[in-house]
Design an enzyme around this catalytic site. Structure first.
Site, short mmCIF file in Angstrom:
data_model
loop_
_atom_site.label_atom_id
_atom_site.label_comp_id
_atom_site.label_asym_id
_atom_site.label_seq_id
_atom_site.Cartn_x
_atom_site.Cartn_y
_atom_site.Cartn_z
N LYS A 122 38.20 25.54 45.98
CA LYS A 122 38.41 25.93 44.58
C LYS A 122 37.15 25.60 43.85
O LYS A 122 36.48 24.43 44.00
CB LYS A 122 39.52 25.03 43.84
CG LYS A 122 39.80 25.47 42.40
CD LYS A 122 41.04 24.36 41.96
CE LYS A 122 40.98 24.62 40.42
NZ LYS A 122 41.69 23.45 40.09
N LYS B 72 32.41 62.67 35.86
CA LYS B 72 33.18 62.19 36.87
C LYS B 72 33.45 63.22 37.88
O LYS B 72 33.47 63.09 39.03
CB LYS B 72 34.27 61.08 36.53
CG LYS B 72 33.91 59.65 35.86
CD LYS B 72 34.92 58.80 35.48
CE LYS B 72 34.20 57.76 34.71
NZ LYS B 72 35.13 56.81 34.08
N PHE C 287 41.17 59.92 37.89
CA PHE C 287 41.51 59.53 36.35
C PHE C 287 40.04 59.31 35.91
O PHE C 287 39.18 58.72 36.72
CB PHE C 287 42.46 58.29 36.30
CG PHE C 287 43.92 59.03 36.58
CD1 PHE C 287 44.41 59.57 37.50
CD2 PHE C 287 44.63 58.99 35.36
CE1 PHE C 287 45.71 59.83 37.50
CE2 PHE C 287 45.77 59.30 35.19
CZ PHE C 287 46.45 59.87 36.44
N LYS D 64 31.80 63.03 41.40
CA LYS D 64 32.60 62.59 42.50
C LYS D 64 33.09 63.84 43.13
O LYS D 64 33.78 63.76 44.13
CB LYS D 64 33.84 61.74 41.95
CG LYS D 64 33.35 60.46 41.33
CD LYS D 64 34.46 59.41 40.95
CE LYS D 64 33.90 58.36 39.98
NZ LYS D 64 34.62 57.18 40.00
N ASN E 244 42.01 43.70 36.39
CA ASN E 244 42.06 44.54 35.22
C ASN E 244 43.53 44.55 34.52
O ASN E 244 44.62 44.21 35.38
CB ASN E 244 41.32 45.84 35.15
CG ASN E 244 42.01 46.47 36.40
OD1 ASN E 244 43.00 46.91 36.25
ND2 ASN E 244 41.12 46.88 37.49
N ASP F 295 35.23 47.93 39.95
CA ASP F 295 33.80 48.43 40.27
C ASP F 295 32.90 47.26 41.04
O ASP F 295 32.10 47.81 41.64
CB ASP F 295 33.00 48.94 38.92
CG ASP F 295 33.88 50.37 38.56
OD1 ASP F 295 34.03 50.99 39.37
OD2 ASP F 295 33.70 50.42 37.39
N1 CTP Z 1 37.46 55.00 41.30
C1 CTP Z 1 37.16 54.77 42.82
N2 CTP Z 1 36.54 53.60 43.04
C2 CTP Z 1 35.89 53.05 42.40
C3 CTP Z 1 36.21 53.15 40.88
C4 CTP Z 1 36.78 54.22 40.50
O1 CTP Z 1 38.02 55.66 43.56
N3 CTP Z 1 35.39 51.89 42.69
C5 CTP Z 1 38.09 56.08 40.93
C6 CTP Z 1 39.42 55.93 39.96
O2 CTP Z 1 40.75 55.77 40.55
C7 CTP Z 1 39.54 57.23 39.04
C8 CTP Z 1 38.03 57.61 39.13
O3 CTP Z 1 37.37 56.82 40.22
O4 CTP Z 1 40.30 58.04 39.72
C9 CTP Z 1 37.26 57.10 37.90
O5 CTP Z 1 37.59 55.90 37.58
P1 CTP Z 1 37.02 54.98 36.11
O6 CTP Z 1 37.41 53.42 36.51
O7 CTP Z 1 37.42 55.72 35.08
O8 CTP Z 1 35.49 55.21 36.30
P2 CTP Z 1 34.11 54.61 37.25
O9 CTP Z 1 33.94 55.66 38.27
O10 CTP Z 1 34.67 53.11 37.60
O11 CTP Z 1 33.05 54.73 36.12
P3 CTP Z 1 32.72 53.99 34.85
O12 CTP Z 1 32.76 52.41 35.06
O13 CTP Z 1 31.26 54.45 34.47
O14 CTP Z 1 33.68 54.60 33.73
#
Ligand code: CTP
Length: 376
Positions: free
Chosen positions: A264, A313, A299, A317, A185, A254
């Protein structure tokens, strides 16, 4: 000098006689926009009081480079030129950047002198290693600006994170697909790195677990490099038990490809679909296993329903604080120097103005310190 000017520091330059052999006063005058001082008596209409005025007007003295000669003179309390007299009269922080030939630096006389200056309470920044002006290779180079900047900023920062052990995640993760490709990303890591810098500046003992980014290591911070979400999770979990505060600023992928091909993927004959499987949610896992008194900050990078998603969240969490930011804003999203965030706790919501990422990081720490004191 240019770096100090960029930080909007008001600089008055005092040059020793030796310094004037290398650079003209005119150069420093032009760069600082201020009169350059040299001789204690000859060229100052205010005459013998220049050292007193200079030491009263400044917030700190930075001696860069500090030669073996200057170090020796300061260590013995000499006051026979404007620089040494100013330092002796100064009741403000003094920072030295020793820079000289390696043997001069290693000499017991210089080492003793530096020790003495440290004992007086002066801050001595360790010289860097590399090729020196004399052609030799070793310790004795001027430290990089980054380290000098952090040292100066730490002098003026509240040490309200002193003794706190802090773990921060930053940057993106990369999820390999084949030997040349990965899913990732747009995270630059800037926010997490700014948090690490500012926490260190405020006295924290900081570890940074970072995905691949092109930022330099924040001085004084232990940096642990990882690539995938699974690696980030393992690194974080290994450290989580021994820290007081964890901040998840990383943009963790995610999902990951179900398998990473050994060879490859060729365009001919390949199935153009990528099968994905979920990655572990690191912050959620920490929220389930947190020890009492540990503070968890997450975040929420959102494009819509910002606050609602942030609150979700926070609860799901089991976090103490969620920093919500808008990833679609032109000055708040990925890869920019600024950010505008909202800080959510179970009790309240505080919206911050548009700030640099470092200033945003400082405001986040202000809130963390409040929460740590139980005044949330
Ligand atoms: N985070 C994490 N592990 C993941 C995804 C996210 O620890 N696999 C943490 C990020 O570092 C951040 C928080 O969770 O502190 C929220 O991340 P964000 O990407 O905004 O949310 P998601 O949990 O991925 O939810 P969504 O995809 O529904 O927005």
């Amino acid at each position: 000098m240019r770096c100090l000017a960029r930080e909007e520091a008001r600089v008055t330059v005092v040059m020793t006689r030796a310094a004037e052999q290398f650079i003209s006063r005119l150069t420093f005058g032009a760069l600082s926009g201020n009169r350059v001082h040299g001789d204690m008596f000859a060229d100052d209409p205010a005459g013998i009081m220049a050292h007193i005025t200079l030491s009263r007007e400044a917030d700190c003295v930075l001696i860069a480079p500090a030669t073996a000669q200057t170090i020796a003179r300061l260590a013995h309390g000499m006051a026979d030129d404007l620089l040494s007299a100013t330092v002796l009269a100064a009741d403000i922080p003094v920072v030295l950047c020793p820079a000289m030939n390696t043997n001069m630096l290693r000499h017991p006389a210089t080492r003793d002198n530096l020790e003495r200056l440290r004992g007086i309470g002066y801050t001595v920044i360790e010289p860097a290693s590399g090729t020196l002006a004399c052609g030799e290779v070793g310790a004795g180079r001027m430290p990089g600006w980054d380290l000098v900047r952090e040292t100066l900023l730490a002098l003026f920062a509240d040490q309200d994170l002193e003794g706190r052990r802090i773990l921060i995640t930053a940057g993106p993760t990369r999820e390999p697909l084949d030997p040349v490709r990965y899913l990732s990303n747009r995270s630059s890591g800037r926010m997490g790195y700014a948090l690490a810098r500012t926490a260190r500046r405020r006295g924290g003992e900081v570890r940074l677990v970072t995905g691949p980014v092109s930022l330099s290591d924040p001085p004084g911070v232990e940096v642990i490099r990882v690539t995938t979400a699974q690696e980030m999770r393992d690194a974080v979990l290994a450290l989580a038990g021994s820290v007081d505060i964890i901040v998840g600023a990383a943009a963790v992928a995610d999902f990951r490809p179900r398998s990473c091909r050994e060879l490859k993927i060729k365009k001919s004959g390949a199935d153009p679909c990528i099968e994905l499987e979920p990655n572990p949610d690191i912050m959620a896992e920490l929220g389930r296993s947190r020890r009492s008194g540990q503070l968890l900050v997450g975040f929420a990078a959102e494009s819509h329903d910002h606050e609602q998603e942030g609150r979700r969240k926070l609860e799901e969490k089991n976090l103490d604080l969620v920093v919500v930011n808008d990833i679609l804003g032109s000055r708040t999203g990925f890869d920019v120097e600024t950010n505008q965030v909202t800080l959510l706790t179970a009790r309240d919501r505080r919206q911050l103005p548009l700030l640099s990422k470092e200033a945003t990081a400082d405001r986040i720490w202000d809130r963390v310190v409040e929460l740590g004191r139980g005044s949330g």
